[in-house]
Scaffold this motif. Structure first.
Motif, PDB file in Angstrom:
ATOM      1  N   HIS A  16      -2.166  15.237  40.946  1.00 17.28           N
ATOM      2  CA  HIS A  16      -2.963  16.433  41.234  1.00 17.28           C
ATOM      3  C   HIS A  16      -2.430  17.669  40.499  1.00 17.28           C
ATOM      4  CE1 HIS A  16      -4.882  13.928  44.194  1.00 17.28           C
ATOM      5  NE2 HIS A  16      -3.725  13.701  44.792  1.00 17.28           N
ATOM      6  N   LEU A  17      -2.276  17.526  39.198  1.00 15.58           N
ATOM      7  CA  LEU A  17      -1.696  18.582  38.373  1.00 15.58           C
ATOM      8  C   LEU A  17      -2.799  19.498  37.850  1.00 15.58           C
ATOM      9  CD1 LEU A  17       1.220  19.209  37.377  1.00 15.58           C
ATOM     10  CD2 LEU A  17       0.583  18.119  35.212  1.00 15.58           C
ATOM     11  N   TRP A  18      -2.630  20.809  38.092  1.00 13.91           N
ATOM     12  CA  TRP A  18      -3.594  21.822  37.667  1.00 13.91           C
ATOM     13  C   TRP A  18      -2.868  22.919  36.901  1.00 13.91           C
ATOM     14  CZ3 TRP A  18      -8.927  21.960  39.190  1.00 13.91           C
ATOM     15  CH2 TRP A  18      -9.297  20.948  40.071  1.00 13.91           C
ATOM     16  N   GLN A  66      -6.946  19.691  34.801  1.00 14.58           N
ATOM     17  CA  GLN A  66      -7.575  19.671  36.113  1.00 14.58           C
ATOM     18  C   GLN A  66      -7.287  18.351  36.824  1.00 14.58           C
ATOM     19  OE1 GLN A  66     -11.720  21.194  36.268  1.00 14.58           O
ATOM     20  NE2 GLN A  66     -11.640  21.264  34.018  1.00 14.58           N
ATOM     21  N   ASP A  67      -6.538  18.424  37.898  1.00 15.73           N
ATOM     22  CA  ASP A  67      -6.318  17.289  38.792  1.00 15.73           C
ATOM     23  C   ASP A  67      -5.862  16.036  38.043  1.00 15.73           C
ATOM     24  OD1 ASP A  67      -6.172  16.189  41.321  1.00 15.73           O
ATOM     25  OD2 ASP A  67      -8.248  15.489  41.320  1.00 15.73           O
ATOM     26  N   ASP A  80       0.038  25.354  38.083  1.00 13.04           N
ATOM     27  CA  ASP A  80      -0.432  26.139  39.226  1.00 13.04           C
ATOM     28  C   ASP A  80      -0.180  25.383  40.526  1.00 13.04           C
ATOM     29  OD1 ASP A  80      -1.339  28.027  37.406  1.00 13.04           O
ATOM     30  OD2 ASP A  80      -3.320  27.108  37.272  1.00 13.04           O
ATOM     31  N   ARG A  81      -0.375  24.088  40.464  1.00 13.02           N
ATOM     32  CA  ARG A  81      -0.046  23.223  41.598  1.00 13.02           C
ATOM     33  C   ARG A  81       0.009  21.784  41.108  1.00 13.02           C
ATOM     34  NH1 ARG A  81      -5.392  24.840  42.473  1.00 13.02           N
ATOM     35  NH2 ARG A  81      -6.950  23.177  42.755  1.00 13.02           N
ATOM     36  N   GLY A  82       0.572  20.918  41.934  1.00 18.02           N
ATOM     37  CA  GLY A  82       0.696  19.519  41.572  1.00 18.02           C
ATOM     38  C   GLY A  82       2.139  19.088  41.416  1.00 18.02           C
ATOM     39  N   ARG A 122      -9.466  17.005  31.900  1.00 10.15           N
ATOM     40  CA  ARG A 122      -9.398  15.835  32.782  1.00 10.15           C
ATOM     41  C   ARG A 122      -9.152  14.559  31.981  1.00 10.15           C
ATOM     42  NH1 ARG A 122     -11.209  16.551  37.984  1.00 10.15           N
ATOM     43  NH2 ARG A 122     -12.303  18.504  38.427  1.00 10.15           N
ATOM     44  N   LEU A 123      -8.427  13.615  32.594  1.00  9.77           N
ATOM     45  CA  LEU A 123      -8.313  12.276  32.036  1.00  9.77           C
ATOM     46  C   LEU A 123      -9.545  11.496  32.483  1.00  9.77           C
ATOM     47  CD1 LEU A 123      -4.536  11.441  32.597  1.00  9.77           C
ATOM     48  CD2 LEU A 123      -5.649  12.120  30.486  1.00  9.77           C
TER      49      LEU A 123
END
Length: 241
Positions: free
Chosen positions: A8-10, A25-26, A61-63, A225-226
């Motif tokens: 969940h990497l942003w 994104q995610d 930012d998060r993840g 995104r992947l």
């Protein structure tokens, strides 16, 4: 847990106009020791942003990014310094990874002194062996970095990264702009090091054909995104982690 685990990497950033854009994104992905992964996609799709996040050059930012059980996103300078032996990276513009005024040998030996316990003869032997495999002349050892072409700088940056025998190697367009012979030498060098040291390789590239030849898995990136994953060229599928 062994391996690199991304969850969940942003990451967002502002452009020159102050507008926000999502770099990644995610992102959710696992990467095992000894595994060769390629990430392909158009310019601006987020590939280089992902590489910088993995190497600690950008803060998400998060993840979460965990490497062999260590949470990389929580590391500060000293923590990253301890992990640098195990995780190395090379970018298309390699000028920032070496001192342009110093010789190639001095630049690479410094990494070996700081990150390994190799003796002076061992350091030189390691460097000469990697140079020969990469198709580079020993005569370049005493040449200042600034006098080398961009392609030569990139290959020496790769040798510098490989010389410390990392567990994981992140490569961003390292063969871009190289002639076919030089590009093939680089890929052969990566494959040999992977076999000898079980180093995991994550290769960001536009060269789909080469990626299909050397990769265990191929990811496609679109708009941060992947999107697709190819396994041994057999099939593609939606990524669900």
């Amino acid at each position: 847990m062994e391996g690199v685990v991304i969850r969940h990497l942003w990451k967002s950033y502002k452009d020159q106009r102050g507008q926000m854009h999502r770099g990644v994104q995610d992102i959710r992905m696992d990467w095992q020791p000894g595994e060769f992964i390629s990430i392909i996609g158009e310019s601006g799709s987020g590939k280089s942003t992902l590489a910088k996040l993995l190497l600690g050059l950008e803060v998400p930012d998060r993840g979460s990014i965990r490497m062999d059980g260590v949470e990389l996103t929580a590391l500060h300078f000293r923590g990253w310094k301890q992990q640098r032996r195990f995780l190395q990276g090379v970018f298309q513009d390699a000028s920032g990874t070496m001192n342009p005024c110093r010789s190639i040998y001095t630049n690479i030996e410094e990494a070996l002194v700081n990150l390994t316990g190799a003796s002076a003869p061992q350091r030189r032997e390691c460097l000469l062996s990697l140079m020969a495999q990469a198709g580079l002349s020993e005569k370049l050892l005493d040449v200042p970095v600034r006098q080398l072409s961009g392609g030569e700088q990139r290959r020496f940056a790769l040798i510098k990264a490989l010389s410390v025998r990392p567990r994981y190697l992140v490569l961003d367009e390292v063969t871009s702009g190289l002639d076919l012979v030089s590009a093939e030498a680089v890929l052969q060098l990566l494959e040999r090091c992977r076999q000898e040291t079980n180093c995991g390789v994550l290769w960001i590239t536009h060269d789909r054909r080469s990626a299909e030849q050397v990769s265990d898995r191929i990811f496609q990136m679109q708009q941060g995104r992947l999107v697709l994953e190819g396994i041994h060229q057999i099939k593609t599928k939606e990524i669900v982690v």
